[in-house]
Motif scaffolding. Structure first.
Motif, PDB file in Angstrom:
ATOM      1  N   ARG A   3       0.854  -1.189   0.000  1.00 47.14           N
ATOM      2  CA  ARG A   3       0.000   0.000   0.000  1.00 47.14           C
ATOM      3  C   ARG A   3       0.890   1.239   0.000  1.00 47.14           C
ATOM      4  N   ILE A   5       0.733   5.717  -0.504  1.00 45.50           N
ATOM      5  CA  ILE A   5      -0.049   6.942  -0.620  1.00 45.50           C
ATOM      6  C   ILE A   5       0.652   7.845  -1.624  1.00 45.50           C
ATOM      7  N   GLU A   6      -0.122   8.417  -2.542  1.00 46.46           N
ATOM      8  CA  GLU A   6       0.443   9.292  -3.570  1.00 46.46           C
ATOM      9  C   GLU A   6       1.301  10.382  -2.922  1.00 46.46           C
ATOM     10  N   ASP A   8       4.113   9.780  -1.394  1.00 44.69           N
ATOM     11  CA  ASP A   8       4.976   9.135  -0.400  1.00 44.69           C
ATOM     12  C   ASP A   8       5.707   7.924  -0.961  1.00 44.69           C
ATOM     13  N   VAL A  28      -3.189   4.865  -2.950  1.00 47.62           N
ATOM     14  CA  VAL A  28      -4.169   5.810  -2.422  1.00 47.62           C
ATOM     15  C   VAL A  28      -3.805   7.205  -2.928  1.00 47.62           C
ATOM     16  N   ARG A  29      -4.692   7.774  -3.725  1.00 47.99           N
ATOM     17  CA  ARG A  29      -4.443   9.104  -4.283  1.00 47.99           C
ATOM     18  C   ARG A  29      -4.728  10.185  -3.237  1.00 47.99           C
ATOM     19  N   LYS A  30      -4.169  11.362  -3.458  1.00 48.80           N
ATOM     20  CA  LYS A  30      -4.368  12.486  -2.539  1.00 48.80           C
ATOM     21  C   LYS A  30      -5.837  12.868  -2.427  1.00 48.80           C
ATOM     22  N   GLY A  32      -8.209  10.806  -2.277  1.00 44.52           N
ATOM     23  CA  GLY A  32      -8.894   9.794  -1.501  1.00 44.52           C
ATOM     24  C   GLY A  32      -9.305   8.575  -2.308  1.00 44.52           C
ATOM     25  N   VAL A  34      -8.897   5.233  -4.499  1.00 38.51           N
ATOM     26  CA  VAL A  34      -7.953   4.124  -4.350  1.00 38.51           C
ATOM     27  C   VAL A  34      -7.923   3.323  -5.647  1.00 38.51           C
TER      28      VAL A  34
END
Length: 146
Positions: A3, A5-6, A8, A28-30, A32, A34
């Motif tokens: 997993r 996060i966009e 990161d 997971v895009r900024k 929200g 997925v």
């Protein structure tokens, strides 16, 4: 990695010269949303989120479908619309549409309905919503309006 996060994405995830990894990773895009993406694609620069949302067109007020990344562009464009727009759209030549991408223009022109408009000359007319952007950019008036 299962997993991410966009924004990161760890620097260690570089795939130059390595075999392509097709293991699915939750991205997971900024915004929200997925997505499930192959691992080898998560370190590549990406276009914004393509998942569709329904928003009110800033030109006519009707519901239109737009990819998430274009919704953000339309919000940043700060298109000026009168607060009591319905049932009229106002052709406002003070808006600057020059910064809109072709994708954003297509979304604004996707409404298949018609709107009553108040033209810059003050007269009322009915216009296809798909043509409101062109009318606004060119400060046009309806045929036959002097």
């Amino acid at each position: 990695v299962t997993r991410l996060i966009e924004g990161d994405i760890p620097a260690k995830l570089t795939f130059a010269g390595l075999p392509k990894c097709d293991e699915l990773v939750t991205f997971v895009r900024k915004c929200g949303h997925v997505e499930q993406l192959p691992c080898s694609e998560i370190s590549k620069p990406k276009r914004g989120c393509k998942l569709e949302s329904v928003v009110k067109s800033p030109l006519c007020g009707h519901d239109i479908k737009t990819p998430c990344f274009i919704m953000n562009e339309l919000q940043k464009a700060q298109i000026k619309c009168p607060p009591n727009q319905a049932p009229f759209a106002v052709i406002d030549s003070s808006n600057d549409f020059s910064t809109l991408s072709n994708d954003a223009r297509k979304v604004l022109q996707s409404c298949g309905l018609r709107s009553r408009v108040i033209l810059t000359c003050g007269h009322e007319s009915e216009v296809e919503c798909s043509k409101l952007l062109r009318h606004s950019e060119k400060d046009e008036v309806a045929d036959g309006c002097d």
